[in-house]
Design an enzyme around this catalytic site. Structure first.
Site, PDB file in Angstrom:
ATOM      1  N   GLY A 227      20.462  19.382 -45.963  1.00  0.00           N
ATOM      2  CA  GLY A 227      21.296  20.304 -45.601  1.00  0.00           C
ATOM      3  C   GLY A 227      20.342  20.613 -43.780  1.00  0.00           C
ATOM      4  N   GLU A 268      17.809  14.816 -49.998  1.00  0.00           N
ATOM      5  CA  GLU A 268      18.728  14.377 -50.264  1.00  0.00           C
ATOM      6  C   GLU A 268      19.800  14.737 -48.259  1.00  0.00           C
ATOM      7  OE1 GLU A 268      19.877  14.549 -54.389  1.00  0.00           O
ATOM      8  OE2 GLU A 268      21.443  15.871 -52.747  1.00  0.00           O
ATOM      9  N   PRO A 269      18.921  14.237 -47.402  1.00  0.00           N
ATOM     10  CA  PRO A 269      19.805  14.917 -46.774  1.00  0.00           C
ATOM     11  C   PRO A 269      21.011  13.715 -46.012  1.00  0.00           C
ATOM     12  CG  PRO A 269      17.734  13.426 -45.399  1.00  0.00           C
ATOM     13  CD  PRO A 269      17.986  13.202 -47.167  1.00  0.00           C
ATOM     14  N   GLY A 270      21.721  13.941 -45.231  1.00  0.00           N
ATOM     15  CA  GLY A 270      23.247  13.153 -44.884  1.00  0.00           C
ATOM     16  C   GLY A 270      23.008  13.494 -43.027  1.00  0.00           C
ATOM     17  N   CYS A 338      50.641  16.143 -34.386  1.00  0.00           N
ATOM     18  CA  CYS A 338      51.503  16.718 -34.385  1.00  0.00           C
ATOM     19  C   CYS A 338      50.374  18.159 -34.529  1.00  0.00           C
ATOM     20  CB  CYS A 338      52.661  16.375 -34.881  1.00  0.00           C
ATOM     21  SG  CYS A 338      52.973  15.624 -33.428  1.00  0.00           S
ATOM     22  N   GLU A 339      49.531  19.100 -34.819  1.00  0.00           N
ATOM     23  CA  GLU A 339      49.349  20.097 -35.056  1.00  0.00           C
ATOM     24  C   GLU A 339      48.096  20.592 -33.877  1.00  0.00           C
ATOM     25  OE1 GLU A 339      47.803  21.137 -38.972  1.00  0.00           O
ATOM     26  OE2 GLU A 339      48.777  19.245 -39.953  1.00  0.00           O
ATOM     27  N   TYR A 366      30.190  12.592 -41.351  1.00  0.00           N
ATOM     28  CA  TYR A 366      31.377  13.384 -41.472  1.00  0.00           C
ATOM     29  C   TYR A 366      31.847  13.900 -40.712  1.00  0.00           C
ATOM     30  CZ  TYR A 366      27.549  15.604 -44.588  1.00  0.00           C
ATOM     31  OH  TYR A 366      26.622  15.285 -46.013  1.00  0.00           O
TER      32      TYR A 366
HETATM   33  N1  LLP Z   1      22.985  16.209 -51.140  1.00  0.00           N
HETATM   34  C1  LLP Z   1      24.516  17.435 -51.607  1.00  0.00           C
HETATM   35  C2  LLP Z   1      24.637  16.892 -52.896  1.00  0.00           C
HETATM   36  C3  LLP Z   1      24.946  16.958 -50.758  1.00  0.00           C
HETATM   37  O1  LLP Z   1      26.388  17.623 -51.744  1.00  0.00           O
HETATM   38  C4  LLP Z   1      25.114  16.772 -49.736  1.00  0.00           C
HETATM   39  C5  LLP Z   1      26.451  17.486 -48.458  1.00  0.00           C
HETATM   40  C6  LLP Z   1      24.252  16.991 -48.940  1.00  0.00           C
HETATM   41  C7  LLP Z   1      23.507  16.023 -50.100  1.00  0.00           C
HETATM   42  C8  LLP Z   1      23.725  16.474 -47.849  1.00  0.00           C
HETATM   43  O2  LLP Z   1      23.933  17.448 -46.544  1.00  0.00           O
HETATM   44  P1  LLP Z   1      23.177  17.758 -45.380  1.00  0.00           P
HETATM   45  O3  LLP Z   1      22.472  17.206 -45.395  1.00  0.00           O
HETATM   46  O4  LLP Z   1      24.283  16.417 -44.775  1.00  0.00           O
HETATM   47  O5  LLP Z   1      23.827  18.842 -44.629  1.00  0.00           O
HETATM   48  N2  LLP Z   1      31.798  18.075 -44.215  1.00  0.00           N
HETATM   49  C9  LLP Z   1      30.203  19.171 -43.831  1.00  0.00           C
HETATM   50  C10 LLP Z   1      29.583  19.740 -45.048  1.00  0.00           C
HETATM   51  C11 LLP Z   1      29.703  18.385 -46.276  1.00  0.00           C
HETATM   52  C12 LLP Z   1      28.006  18.655 -46.906  1.00  0.00           C
HETATM   53  C13 LLP Z   1      28.776  18.014 -48.496  1.00  0.00           C
HETATM   54  N3  LLP Z   1      27.364  18.067 -49.047  1.00  0.00           N
HETATM   55  C14 LLP Z   1      30.299  18.735 -42.223  1.00  0.00           C
HETATM   56  O6  LLP Z   1      31.013  18.301 -41.816  1.00  0.00           O
HETATM   57  O7  LLP Z   1      29.633  19.752 -41.840  1.00  0.00           O
END
Ligand code: LLP
Length: 411
Positions: A227, A268-270, A338-339, A366
């Site tokens: 997050g 757990e960063p994405g 087409c939106e 994402y």
């Molecule tokens: N751990 C869990 C259990 C999660 O559900 C998520 C993201 C993460 C870690 C990683 O979160 P991050 O570090 O990426 O913020 N599609 C949306 C974000 C949805 C995140 C879903 N879960 C966007 O593009 O903003």
């Protein structure tokens, strides 16, 4: 990406040449950026036993997963399919955590059989896990601390009313089930949401989870989720990692002392790891003048990058083909779906002409993973620039991909 010799470059490669070679729309990832972000996160937590579990859902390209592995980053996955991708990228199942939400028990059995550790996210599944495995398989429990934080309501996951995790107010139920089946709970997990810039949200969540941790005797780790907010536009306030690192490390180490032995701290960063590495390059199909607005129509749309439409999110856009800053104009940048797939409204860009390539920045997380074949269009190709060379890491789709699995039952 940096401006050098007035042209847009990634690791010294001119992106116009990359686009010419592979075509647009095109996702391009900068491996150095990923490595830099891994280093930044580690540097913020020098005093704790830190484990980074990349949230694979942000960007699941196998080469990205394998790069993470090479740099000592493990994985967090949310489906058996992501788990398989992790294995194909060379991970051992024991390095992959499965954090599903509301899945069938069958998926949990599949992940256990593979050898992954599971974050159990409801009481029903905790009970079933106990019945099925007793104390023979270690597990982790996903807690919902009831802290509301995140960039917008759609990406918050830990507030009162969220579907995720086991509500911390149900801790007596958790403890009853753990005792009943003698469950070996080795981890406590929580994920607050995405785009969190407020250190207080993390410290508040940590306080709740650390307090709860003292009630579990077999813990080896605490997983505080992902997050961390990144900067999508100039001047964006972002998660202050060095400060967060200091605050969380101090309270974590104090808790470990109380607990009686050192534990691992997991994140757990994405977005933090892969957002900035990614660029979506598109070509301008048309510059359309209306009495009130000027539209730039590009060869992409919500089918390739849905974040602006889904979350009103901002992506910085650069006209790669025109670096002349002296003639700017305000445009609405729109897709070909087409939106009303508006990428950006009232955006000032260097003068745009038909054929110009535009770059959407911070599109690594994402972006591709949320893409679709909507309007029966192909998903883009993906390229990774690594050690100064551009490598194709996913081919552009073709008509065959669109027809795959379709069955025509009428003449
Ligand atoms: N751990 C869990 C259990 C999660 O559900 C998520 C993201 C993460 C870690 C990683 O979160 P991050 O570090 O990426 O913020 N599609 C949306 C974000 C949805 C995140 C879903 N879960 C966007 O593009 O903003």
């Amino acid at each position: 990406m940096q401006l050098k010799d007035n042209s847009y470059q990634i690791q010294g490669l001119d992106v116009s040449a990359i686009c010419q070679e592979f075509g647009t729309p095109l996702y391009v990832y900068d491996s150095e950026k990923i490595i830099e972000k891994i280093g930044q996160l580690r540097a913020a937590f020098p005093d704790v036993d830190l484990k980074i579990k990349y949230a694979a859902k942000a960007l699941t390209n196998l080469s990205v997963l394998a790069l993470m592995r090479q740099h000592g980053v493990e994985l967090d996955v949310v489906s058996p399919q992501e788990l398989k991708l992790g294995l194909l990228a060379g991970y051992d199942a024991s390095q992959i955590t499965f954090t599903p939400s509301g899945v069938s028990f069958h998926e949990i059995e599949e992940a256990v059989a593979a050898g992954s550790i599971i974050n159990l996210d409801n009481l029903v599944v905790l009970e079933k896990f106990g019945q099925r495995y007793g104390n023979t398989v270690a597990c982790s429990i996903r807690i919902k601390p009831n802290v509301a934080a995140g960039g917008n309501a759609k990406i918050m996951t830990a507030h009162d009313g969220s579907k995720f995790g086991i509500d911390v107010r149900q801790k007596d139920d958790i403890l009853r089930i753990v005792e009943k089946y003698d469950l070996k709970v080795v981890g406590l997990h929580q994920h607050t949401g995405s785009d969190i810039k407020d250190a207080n949200a993390y410290t508040e969540v940590a306080r709740i989870i650390f307090e709860l941790a003292l009630l579990f005797k077999d813990l080896t780790f605490i997983d505080l989720g992902g997050g961390f907010k990144v900067s999508y536009r100039d001047g964006d306030e972002i998660a202050d990692l060095p400060r967060l690192g200091k605050l969380l490390s101090a309270s974590f180490l104090a808790m470990c002392q109380q607990y009686g032995r050192p534990l691992q701290l997991w994140f757990e960063p994405g977005k933090f790891l892969v957002s900035e590495c990614g660029h979506l390059f598109v070509t301008t199909n048309v510059v359309k003048q209306n009495p009130t607005r000027t539209f730039v129509g590009v060869d992409s749309g919500l089918n390739h990058l849905i974040r602006p439409m889904m979350y009103d999110s901002y992506h910085h856009i650069v006209n790669v083909s025109n670096t002349d800053e002296s003639q700017k104009q305000v445009y609405d940048v729109v897709g070909y779906i087409c939106e009303t797939d508006t990428f950006a409204k009232d955006r000032e860009l260097n003068l745009v002409c038909e054929g110009d390539i535009l770059a959407f920045k911070n599109a690594g997380a994402y972006g591709f993973t949320m893409s679709s074949q909507y309007n029966s269009r192909f998903r883009p190709a993906e390229v990774m620039v690594h050690q100064g060379e551009a490598h194709l890491v996913r081919e552009r789709e073709t008509m065959e991909d669109i027809l795959r699995n379709q069955i025509l039952i009428f003449d």
